[in-house]
Structure formats: C-alpha cells, structure tokens
Design a protein around this motif. Sequence first.
Motif, PDB file in Angstrom:
ATOM      1  N   LEU A  75      59.530   8.293  36.957  1.00 44.85           N
ATOM      2  CA  LEU A  75      60.623   9.250  37.087  1.00 44.85           C
ATOM      3  C   LEU A  75      61.611   9.038  35.956  1.00 44.85           C
ATOM      4  O   LEU A  75      61.217   9.053  34.801  1.00 44.85           O
ATOM      5  CB  LEU A  75      61.252   9.148  38.475  1.00 44.85           C
ATOM      6  N   ASP A  76      62.902   8.808  36.259  1.00 48.11           N
ATOM      7  CA  ASP A  76      63.850   8.622  35.160  1.00 48.11           C
ATOM      8  C   ASP A  76      64.396   7.192  35.098  1.00 48.11           C
ATOM      9  O   ASP A  76      65.487   6.960  34.585  1.00 48.11           O
ATOM     10  CB  ASP A  76      64.997   9.635  35.238  1.00 48.11           C
ATOM     11  N   LEU A  77      63.621   6.228  35.618  1.00 46.02           N
ATOM     12  CA  LEU A  77      64.047   4.838  35.525  1.00 46.02           C
ATOM     13  C   LEU A  77      64.031   4.361  34.074  1.00 46.02           C
ATOM     14  O   LEU A  77      63.324   4.902  33.227  1.00 46.02           O
ATOM     15  CB  LEU A  77      63.136   3.940  36.363  1.00 46.02           C
ATOM     16  N   ALA A  78      64.821   3.326  33.799  1.00 47.80           N
ATOM     17  CA  ALA A  78      64.885   2.762  32.451  1.00 47.80           C
ATOM     18  C   ALA A  78      63.599   2.011  32.134  1.00 47.80           C
ATOM     19  O   ALA A  78      63.087   1.256  32.962  1.00 47.80           O
ATOM     20  CB  ALA A  78      66.075   1.830  32.333  1.00 47.80           C
ATOM     21  N   THR A  79      63.063   2.239  30.934  1.00 53.58           N
ATOM     22  CA  THR A  79      61.911   1.491  30.449  1.00 53.58           C
ATOM     23  C   THR A  79      62.133   1.142  28.987  1.00 53.58           C
ATOM     24  O   THR A  79      62.959   1.766  28.306  1.00 53.58           O
ATOM     25  CB  THR A  79      60.600   2.305  30.556  1.00 53.58           C
ATOM     26  N   PHE A 105      66.483  14.045  29.677  1.00 49.62           N
ATOM     27  CA  PHE A 105      65.039  14.249  29.691  1.00 49.62           C
ATOM     28  C   PHE A 105      64.701  15.323  30.720  1.00 49.62           C
ATOM     29  O   PHE A 105      65.118  15.238  31.873  1.00 49.62           O
ATOM     30  CB  PHE A 105      64.316  12.943  30.022  1.00 49.62           C
ATOM     31  N   CYS A 106      63.946  16.310  30.284  1.00 51.95           N
ATOM     32  CA  CYS A 106      63.641  17.472  31.118  1.00 51.95           C
ATOM     33  C   CYS A 106      62.175  17.434  31.529  1.00 51.95           C
ATOM     34  O   CYS A 106      61.458  16.481  31.262  1.00 51.95           O
ATOM     35  CB  CYS A 106      63.943  18.751  30.344  1.00 51.95           C
ATOM     36  N   GLY A 107      61.726  18.497  32.178  1.00 53.31           N
ATOM     37  CA  GLY A 107      60.305  18.671  32.382  1.00 53.31           C
ATOM     38  C   GLY A 107      59.616  18.712  31.032  1.00 53.31           C
ATOM     39  O   GLY A 107      60.271  18.876  29.998  1.00 53.31           O
ATOM     40  N   LEU A 281      56.654  16.466  26.003  1.00 47.74           N
ATOM     41  CA  LEU A 281      57.970  15.842  26.106  1.00 47.74           C
ATOM     42  C   LEU A 281      59.023  16.872  25.710  1.00 47.74           C
ATOM     43  O   LEU A 281      58.817  17.642  24.765  1.00 47.74           O
ATOM     44  CB  LEU A 281      58.065  14.631  25.179  1.00 47.74           C
ATOM     45  N   ALA A 282      60.130  16.917  26.427  1.00 44.22           N
ATOM     46  CA  ALA A 282      61.219  17.839  26.109  1.00 44.22           C
ATOM     47  C   ALA A 282      62.545  17.206  26.500  1.00 44.22           C
ATOM     48  O   ALA A 282      62.652  16.547  27.540  1.00 44.22           O
ATOM     49  CB  ALA A 282      61.034  19.166  26.827  1.00 44.22           C
ATOM     50  N   VAL A 283      63.550  17.422  25.663  1.00 45.95           N
ATOM     51  CA  VAL A 283      64.889  16.916  25.946  1.00 45.95           C
ATOM     52  C   VAL A 283      65.923  17.927  25.493  1.00 45.95           C
ATOM     53  O   VAL A 283      65.644  18.810  24.668  1.00 45.95           O
ATOM     54  CB  VAL A 283      65.179  15.570  25.233  1.00 45.95           C
ATOM     55  N   VAL A 284      67.118  17.807  26.026  1.00 54.45           N
ATOM     56  CA  VAL A 284      68.268  18.503  25.472  1.00 54.45           C
ATOM     57  C   VAL A 284      69.274  17.423  25.082  1.00 54.45           C
ATOM     58  O   VAL A 284      69.554  16.498  25.845  1.00 54.45           O
ATOM     59  CB  VAL A 284      68.876  19.524  26.457  1.00 54.45           C
ATOM     60  N   VAL A 285      69.754  17.505  23.842  1.00 50.98           N
ATOM     61  CA  VAL A 285      70.758  16.576  23.325  1.00 50.98           C
ATOM     62  C   VAL A 285      72.042  17.377  23.151  1.00 50.98           C
ATOM     63  O   VAL A 285      72.017  18.483  22.603  1.00 50.98           O
ATOM     64  CB  VAL A 285      70.323  15.950  21.986  1.00 50.98           C
ATOM     65  N   TYR A 286      73.164  16.823  23.591  1.00 46.53           N
ATOM     66  CA  TYR A 286      74.390  17.603  23.595  1.00 46.53           C
ATOM     67  C   TYR A 286      75.609  16.712  23.410  1.00 46.53           C
ATOM     68  O   TYR A 286      75.548  15.480  23.603  1.00 46.53           O
ATOM     69  CB  TYR A 286      74.505  18.386  24.910  1.00 46.53           C
ATOM     70  N   GLY A 304      60.055  12.667  30.773  1.00 42.54           N
ATOM     71  CA  GLY A 304      59.919  11.518  29.883  1.00 42.54           C
ATOM     72  C   GLY A 304      58.715  10.652  30.164  1.00 42.54           C
ATOM     73  O   GLY A 304      58.847   9.470  30.506  1.00 42.54           O
ATOM     74  N   ASN A 305      57.524  11.198  30.010  1.00 48.65           N
ATOM     75  CA  ASN A 305      56.290  10.436  30.179  1.00 48.65           C
ATOM     76  C   ASN A 305      56.248   9.253  29.216  1.00 48.65           C
ATOM     77  O   ASN A 305      56.576   9.370  28.041  1.00 48.65           O
ATOM     78  CB  ASN A 305      55.102  11.378  29.930  1.00 48.65           C
TER      79      ASN A 305
END
Length: 439
Positions: A75-79, A105-107, A281-286, A304-305
């Motif tokens: 999921l969105d845990l820190a790695t 981190f998005c779908g 992988l997809a993200v939005v940076v803002y 965030g695979n």
Amino acid sequence: MLRRQRVRESAARTYARSFPIVPVRANGMTVEGADGRRYLDCLSGAGTLALGHNHPVVLEAIRRTLDSGAPLHLLDLATAEKDDFTTALFESLPKGFGEHARVHFCGPAGTDAVEAALKLMQTATGRSGALAFTGAYHGMTAGALALTGNVAVKEPLPGGGEVVRLPYPYGYRCPFGVGGETGADLAATYAERLLDDPSGGVVKPAAMVLEVVQGEGGVVPAPDGWLRAMRRITAERGIPLIVDEVQTGVGRTGAMWAVEHSGIVPDAMVLSKAIGGSLPLAVVVYREDYDGWRPGAHTGTFRGNTLAMAAGAATLRYVAAHGLAERAALVGARMTGWLRALADELPVIGDVRGRGLMLGVELVDPDAEPDACGARPAAPALAVRVREACLARGLIVELGGRHDAVLRLLPPLTITDEQVAAVLDRLADAIRAASGEAR
C-alpha cells in the motif's frame, strides 16, 4: 493468439488493431514478433520506454529488488525503494519547484494522477471548475475525460464537470486563422480577456490544466512565450496551474521536464509513463502550500509498486547521468530537419513539428485548396496506409492529431545514429509508397 484476442477482448482494443503482430522478444528499440520479423519501435509504449525495451539498468534494478526479498506490495507504507525513488525524482525536478514540493503516489495510470491533481486543487481552493484546452488529452476517467478535447471519446458519456475550453496555439491549424506568434498572442489575449470579463460566463476555476506538447492532440508544442503568459495569467488571478507531463517527462522533449524550456514553475505536475522505467507508476508533485488533504482523501490499492519505483529511480538517474535529454534535443533537431527536407519533396506532408524526440508529421491532401494559414485538409486515410506501409517495412509508428492524420514518432532516448537513419529511410519509403510517389 491474434484470433483469440479478437474474440475475447473488448471492442475498445486499440493498438492491437493497428499492429497485428505478437511480440515475443524486445531489446532496446527492436521488437521481434512470433513470426521472427523484427521491427524498430517508434511508439515506445506511447512514450513509456524512455530507455527502450529491457534496458540493462532497468532489468538490474528489478532483479536486485526481487533478489533482496523486499515486499512487492505494501500500500503506501514506507520502503527503501519508495524513499530512493522519491529522492531520485526530487533531484530531477525543475529548480524552484522541487525545493518546496510534496509528492502523492496515485493509482498506476496517468489518468488517476490527473484526477488527484484536480481534487487537490479543488480542496485547496474550494472551487470546482477547470480551464483546459482544445486538442488536450489527459486520460479516460471522468474528470480527466472532461478535460480532454477529443469529442469522439466524450460524446457517448454524461458530462464530467464544468470545464471551460480555451484555444491552444496550433500554428499549422491556428484557431484564429493567422498562425505563428500572432496566433499564440491572440490565444493568450483571449484567455486573459475571457477570465476578466464579468459577463464571460467563466466562474473562477480550481485550476488550469495544460500540456507543454500535446501528444494525442497531434504533437503540437506550445510556444514558450505563450506558456509564460499562461503562468502569469493564472498566478495573477490565484488560479493553480497544473502541467500534465505524463508523456513529455523524463527527457522526452530535450529537457528532463518540458516546463524547463520556458522556465515556468507550475503549481503541480502530473507524472507517469517513463517515471516507472517501463512499469506502471503515476504521481502528482505539487507545491507544499497546497497540501490540504486529509488522510485517505485520494487513495488506491496499487499506489507506488515496489518494482516500478526501483525501475523508475534507475531510469531517472540513467537519463540524467548520460545526458539523454540533451541527446534527445540534438537527435530530434536532426530528425526534424531531415523530415522538413522530405516535406519539400513530398507535398502530402503538410507540417513537421515537435520537440526533442516527440515528433509529428501531419499528412494532408495536396490537391485540396489551402486555408488562410496555408494548411490543407488532413488525410486520415493516407495516414492509415502509411502506418501499414511502415509496419510492412519493419517500423512501428502510431497516429494522432485532430483527424488521426499525424504520424507520431516517439523513439527511445537511447536511439542510435544508425537506427535514426533506418527509421527515416523506412518512413520516407512508406510515405512514398502509400501516396503513390515514385522513388
């Protein structure tokens, strides 16, 4: 396999219709089909494969991650992989933007990142509408589709929210019928006057969303001056500016990020495709001052695979370390010059345009009367014949543009000089054959 695909898959199949091949191996720019034929791939996963197929640095990053025993999904845990990817991404961002940015981190598809960016700005501003442009393409989910300009894909569906459509500067088919810098200036003036007109019908929107180079819209690059005008106009009116860099990012246009050509600093950037190093992988940076979301405001299972983040970090660093953006600018300029010389020879080529290794060749009916800007009617049937002729010659190119009459070239940034020559030779031969021109 092709028969089973036709029977089992939906009617919305796209690329499989254009390219009836079964790829079994791929390396760099070369794809090998099940029948043993080889093709030079100028589609590159619609710009996803910045380093081409199965680049050693990408494969090594994936193997290293697999061999490490790292969890592939958390999921969105820190790695460690997420931290490394985020570091590589922030190191690559334009100056003045990355220093005060946040990432979400998005779908795994770019369209979800567009949706996230819209929701982010709606939350931050308390407003709901958006400004978008003619020729735009931002994805296929509801909000992204509302922003998209293509009428054919929107027509069967209910509306996706209030979007005000502004003219995008398209020199060859100028919406104002004048072209050049004058057309771009008129587009900027129109946008500014419309937003300031109390009877213009435009409620102050949550954001403006634009592409620096419209890809699906026909490889139409925005003039740098117009982009700077859009940044000024939005900043002066408190309208967040979202730049969709899904296809233009990671060196594609001759800079790491396409906004760097004009020097503008957006409020948000939507990123996907090449940032995953060939994996989703997809993200939005803002800008961090827009970070008003509550936990879970935009979530999803596949954010965030791990393998995509490892491959993406390796790709970002390789592009930067090996100057591939700079090489894209040089090679793209050389290819553009060659294609424009070919246009002087073949009147079916109406326009050649693009930036870096994001190139478009618009095909037209040379016997038809030109419009006020000198543009002749598009020739979509000819474009289909050229695409088929290219495939027969071992070259994969796809179509785009308002009438699907633009040959789109998106080779990997690792394309060699020999491959450049082969691509141009096969393309020229295909255009001549499809248009009936003798060699």
